[in-house]
Design an enzyme around this catalytic site. Structure first.
Site: not given
Ligand code: S3P
Length: 460
Positions: A46-47, A119, A147, A192, A194, A340, A371, A412
């Site tokens: 997914k990422s 997110g 969020r 993070s 993201q 995750d 979670r 999840r």
């Molecule tokens: C992700 C980063 C993670 C993860 C999310 C996907 C990404 O979050 O929990 O499901 O694709 O960069 P964080 O930004 O909190 O690390």
């Protein structure tokens, strides 16, 4: 890991269910027994799928992506990119062609961009839009609107974008883009990926060198993939830097299978009697596989075979057999690398001998659901002894009773507790599992084929 931002107002327990679009459609009913055997093919990562679409859109010329996850989260990112002018054609199963527009070629959308439950899509696209010459509005479903976005709003505003949010920094966001942005040196307050990725993507349309320091290593797909698309990224001592204005070139790209989806089956096989599964071609980037290390500390025997590389990402076939697990204190160094996988790991802990202590995971409270709360409530519904803390939990291994578990509209949580049903004393019904579509649309078919006695029920 430092204290996370809070979920937005209205994320009171049960609040999710006020939104008719959350968790629609189905419950899982799992009957105990059977073992998981054979080969399980999990879908694309997914990422990496989000990033493949976004970087292809920002590249010059066409890109072709194979192995794309066709889950709702990734489809939401594709649809938002189409709204800003990007041509994306699905050619055939899991393959798509993207006509890149370059770093400044996107066009103003004529309606808000709805990122659904995602997110990652929301935060990464916000950063891309912060460096354009037009304004856009980004929104999402009930969960996403709770969020925290302050983590991206702060650096993007420092770089020169103007961003209006709901009170407290929640979606929807109205982003008034600015081109060029100013580069920054930014120390992430939380680990993070993201947020790191958002600063780097904004840095593409900034003057000069953008630097991000992360408190601990998080997944590094953005860095790897930017390099693959022709934008040099330097990584040294926890600082990631790139120079704005580098041109990205369209390319062909193959996406590994998602380790995070594989994790449910790794745990399902470990706790099942006489289970033995092979999971071919799964991404094993070390910034993602903390759960492998955690399961091995618990005594798991997981073999990594046919190690190879695909498009700059390591992949391998994983082989796992049922075995007795023991409780551990999860090392804090592995938390961000397994972020995750805690729903699946909690199921493993509940089946292990002794106690498993998981701390420093406050970030879990701001995921698709809270979670920590969802796991604790689910385990207690199946009579497992668990103590909850602000930043974690201690789980005492035991035997699941049957019962009813609330997925809290979280994909999840739904998948983790479905696997718990295979070793429970009675049937386990997991409620409102529709959002499994976001990351693993074929989950129920794949799980049944592997031997899980799972029925999909229409939601009552
Ligand atoms: C992700 C980063 C993670 C993860 C999310 C996907 C990404 O979050 O929990 O499901 O694709 O960069 P964080 O930004 O909190 O690390």
């Amino acid at each position: 890991m430092s204290t996370p931002e809070k979920r937005g107002p209205g994320f009171e327990r049960g609040g999710l269910f006020k939104d008719p679009t959350i968790g629609v459609g189905m419950n899982f009913l799992v009957t105990p027994g059977g073992s998981l055997r054979g080969e399980v093919e999990v879908p694309g990562d997914k990422s990496i799928s989000h990033r493949a679409l976004i970087l292809s859109a920002l590249a010059e010329g066409p890109s072709e992506v194979t192995g794309l996850l066709e889950g709702d989260d990734v489809l939401a990112t594709a649809s938002a990119l189409r709204q800003v002018g990007v041509k994306i054609d699905m050619i055939e199963g899991q393959r798509c062609r993207v006509q890149g527009l370059g770093l400044t070629g996107l066009t103003a959308p004529d309606a808000p961009l709805d990122l659904g439950n995602s997110g990652t899509g929301f935060r990464l696209l916000s950063a891309v839009l912060a460096g354009q010459t037009f304004a856009s509005v980004l929104t999402g479903d009930h969960s996403l609107r709770k969020r925290p976005m302050k983590r991206i709003i702060d650096p993007l505003m420092l770089m020169g974008a103007t961003i209006h949010s709901s009170e407290g920094g929640y979606p929807p966001l109205k982003i008034y883009g600015h081109y060029p942005l100013s580069s920054i040196e930014y120390e992430l307050p939380i680990a993070s990926a993201q947020t790191k990725s958002a600063v780097l993507l904004a840095g593409l349309n900034a003057n000069g060198v953008t630097r991000v320091r992360e408190p601990s290593q998080t997944r590094d797909h953005t860095e790897n993939m930017l390099t693959g698309f022709g934008c040099p990224v330097e990584v040294s001592g926890g600082v990631i830097s790139l120079c704005g204005g580098a041109r990205l070139s369209g390319r062909t790209f193959s996406i590994p299978r998602d380790f995070s989806s594989a994790a449910f089956f790794l745990v399902g096989a470990l706790i099942g009697s006489e289970s033995e599964l092979t999971l071919p071609s799964v991404g094993i980037n070390p910034t993602r596989t903390g759960a492998l290390d955690i399961l091995r500390l618990m005594g798991a025997d997981i073999q990594i075979m046919n190690h190879r590389n695909v498009a700059g990402e390591p992949i391998a076939d994983l082989k796992v057999c049922a075995c007795r697990l023991r409780g551990i204190d999860v090392p804090s160094t592995l938390v961000a690398l397994a972020i995750d996988e805690f729903p699946a790991l909690a199921i493993a802990a509940a089946c292990a001998d002794g106690k498993t202590s998981i701390t420093g995971v406050g970030e879990l409270r701001v995921k698709e659901s809270d979670r920590i709360r969802s796991i604790v409530d689910g385990l207690r519904a199946l009579t497992i002894d668990v103590e909850e803390y602000p930043d974690g939990m201690t789980i005492t291994g035991g035997r699941f009773s049957g019962g009813k578990v609330d997925s809290c509209g979280d994909h999840r949580i739904a998948m983790a507790f479905a696997l718990a049903g295979s070793v429970s004393r009675g049937p386990v019904r997991v409620m409102d599992c529709g959002l499994v579509q976001t990351s693993f649309p074929e989950f129920s078919d794949v799980a049944r084929k592997a031997g899980l006695r799972l029925e999909v029920e229409p939601r009552s």
